[in-house]
Design a protein around this motif. Sequence first.
Motif, PDB file in Angstrom:
ATOM      1  N   GLN A 214     -41.296  10.139  14.266  1.00  0.00           N
ATOM      2  CA  GLN A 214     -41.173  10.886  13.021  1.00  0.00           C
ATOM      3  C   GLN A 214     -42.135  10.269  12.013  1.00  0.00           C
ATOM      4  OE1 GLN A 214     -37.100  10.511  11.872  1.00  0.00           O
ATOM      5  NE2 GLN A 214     -36.371  11.979  13.355  1.00  0.00           N
TER       6      GLN A 214
ATOM      7  N   GLN B 250     -26.869   8.756  19.908  1.00  0.00           N
ATOM      8  CA  GLN B 250     -26.845   8.106  18.601  1.00  0.00           C
ATOM      9  C   GLN B 250     -27.826   8.744  17.632  1.00  0.00           C
ATOM     10  OE1 GLN B 250     -27.461   3.936  19.172  1.00  0.00           O
ATOM     11  NE2 GLN B 250     -25.268   3.521  19.289  1.00  0.00           N
ATOM     12  N   ARG B 251     -28.925   9.312  18.145  1.00  0.00           N
ATOM     13  CA  ARG B 251     -29.892   9.966  17.260  1.00  0.00           C
ATOM     14  C   ARG B 251     -29.299  11.175  16.577  1.00  0.00           C
ATOM     15  NH1 ARG B 251     -34.780  10.754  21.171  1.00  0.00           N
ATOM     16  NH2 ARG B 251     -34.522   8.758  22.174  1.00  0.00           N
ATOM     17  N   LYS B 252     -28.434  11.895  17.279  1.00  0.00           N
ATOM     18  CA  LYS B 252     -27.859  13.124  16.732  1.00  0.00           C
ATOM     19  C   LYS B 252     -26.573  12.874  15.959  1.00  0.00           C
ATOM     20  CE  LYS B 252     -29.992  16.050  20.082  1.00  0.00           C
ATOM     21  NZ  LYS B 252     -30.171  17.446  20.192  1.00  0.00           N
ATOM     22  N   LYS B 253     -26.109  11.633  15.942  1.00  0.00           N
ATOM     23  CA  LYS B 253     -24.862  11.289  15.268  1.00  0.00           C
ATOM     24  C   LYS B 253     -25.031  11.400  13.753  1.00  0.00           C
ATOM     25  CE  LYS B 253     -21.664   7.443  14.987  1.00  0.00           C
ATOM     26  NZ  LYS B 253     -21.441   6.057  15.382  1.00  0.00           N
TER      27      LYS B 253
ATOM     28  N   PRO C  56     -38.883   7.847  23.403  1.00  0.00           N
ATOM     29  CA  PRO C  56     -38.669   7.589  21.982  1.00  0.00           C
ATOM     30  C   PRO C  56     -39.052   8.795  21.145  1.00  0.00           C
ATOM     31  CG  PRO C  56     -40.605   6.435  22.757  1.00  0.00           C
ATOM     32  CD  PRO C  56     -39.950   7.062  23.959  1.00  0.00           C
ATOM     33  N   GLN C  57     -38.396   8.938  20.012  1.00  0.00           N
ATOM     34  CA  GLN C  57     -38.656  10.054  19.114  1.00  0.00           C
ATOM     35  C   GLN C  57     -39.522   9.560  17.959  1.00  0.00           C
ATOM     36  OE1 GLN C  57     -35.602  12.689  18.607  1.00  0.00           O
ATOM     37  NE2 GLN C  57     -36.351  13.629  16.775  1.00  0.00           N
TER      38      GLN C  57
ATOM     39  N   GLN D  32     -30.166   9.240  22.828  1.00  0.00           N
ATOM     40  CA  GLN D  32     -30.121  10.597  22.272  1.00  0.00           C
ATOM     41  C   GLN D  32     -28.798  10.860  21.549  1.00  0.00           C
ATOM     42  OE1 GLN D  32     -32.781  12.496  22.395  1.00  0.00           O
ATOM     43  NE2 GLN D  32     -31.927  14.256  21.388  1.00  0.00           N
TER      44      GLN D  32
ATOM     45  N   ASP E 243     -37.944   5.873  16.945  1.00  0.00           N
ATOM     46  CA  ASP E 243     -36.495   5.751  17.091  1.00  0.00           C
ATOM     47  C   ASP E 243     -36.187   5.504  18.563  1.00  0.00           C
ATOM     48  OD1 ASP E 243     -33.815   5.782  16.784  1.00  0.00           O
ATOM     49  OD2 ASP E 243     -33.671   7.829  16.009  1.00  0.00           O
ATOM     50  N   ASN E 244     -35.781   4.274  18.899  1.00  0.00           N
ATOM     51  CA  ASN E 244     -35.499   3.907  20.292  1.00  0.00           C
ATOM     52  C   ASN E 244     -34.025   4.010  20.645  1.00  0.00           C
ATOM     53  OD1 ASN E 244     -38.168   3.309  21.007  1.00  0.00           O
ATOM     54  ND2 ASN E 244     -38.017   1.324  20.028  1.00  0.00           N
ATOM     55  N   ARG E 245     -33.229   4.580  19.750  1.00  0.00           N
ATOM     56  CA  ARG E 245     -31.800   4.715  20.049  1.00  0.00           C
ATOM     57  C   ARG E 245     -31.591   5.797  21.092  1.00  0.00           C
ATOM     58  NH1 ARG E 245     -29.314   6.195  14.556  1.00  0.00           N
ATOM     59  NH2 ARG E 245     -31.164   7.475  14.576  1.00  0.00           N
TER      60      ARG E 245
ATOM     61  N   GLU F 201     -35.319   9.050  28.541  1.00  0.00           N
ATOM     62  CA  GLU F 201     -35.127   8.239  27.334  1.00  0.00           C
ATOM     63  C   GLU F 201     -36.451   8.036  26.610  1.00  0.00           C
ATOM     64  OE1 GLU F 201     -31.169   7.969  27.360  1.00  0.00           O
ATOM     65  OE2 GLU F 201     -32.396   6.947  25.895  1.00  0.00           O
TER      66      GLU F 201
END
Length: 89
Positions: free
Chosen positions: A46, A62-65, A43-44, A60, A56-58, A41
């Motif tokens: 950007q 939810q990130r691709k949603k 963080p991403q 994976q 982005d702490n959501r 998990e």
Amino acid sequence: MATILKFILAIFFLFLVAILWIAYTFYKQIKHTANRFQQRERPQYQAGTDGDTVIDNRPQAQRKKQIIGDDEGEYVDFTESETQSGQKE
């Protein structure tokens, strides 16, 4: 003779306990290092348009949603005007 055997047995058990303790601390150190570098998990990051960093702490999934549904439009229809800016009709 019995005291020498008891002494050797005591040293053997102390040696065994020391080996088990060293093995346990080695296992614990490896486990700690593996957990530290696990990338389950993370963080991403950007970079934004203004140079700020967004974290982005959501999860994976939810990130691709998809954020905007297929039934919603992203574009705005417009028509060009014949008037020039600064002139009123």
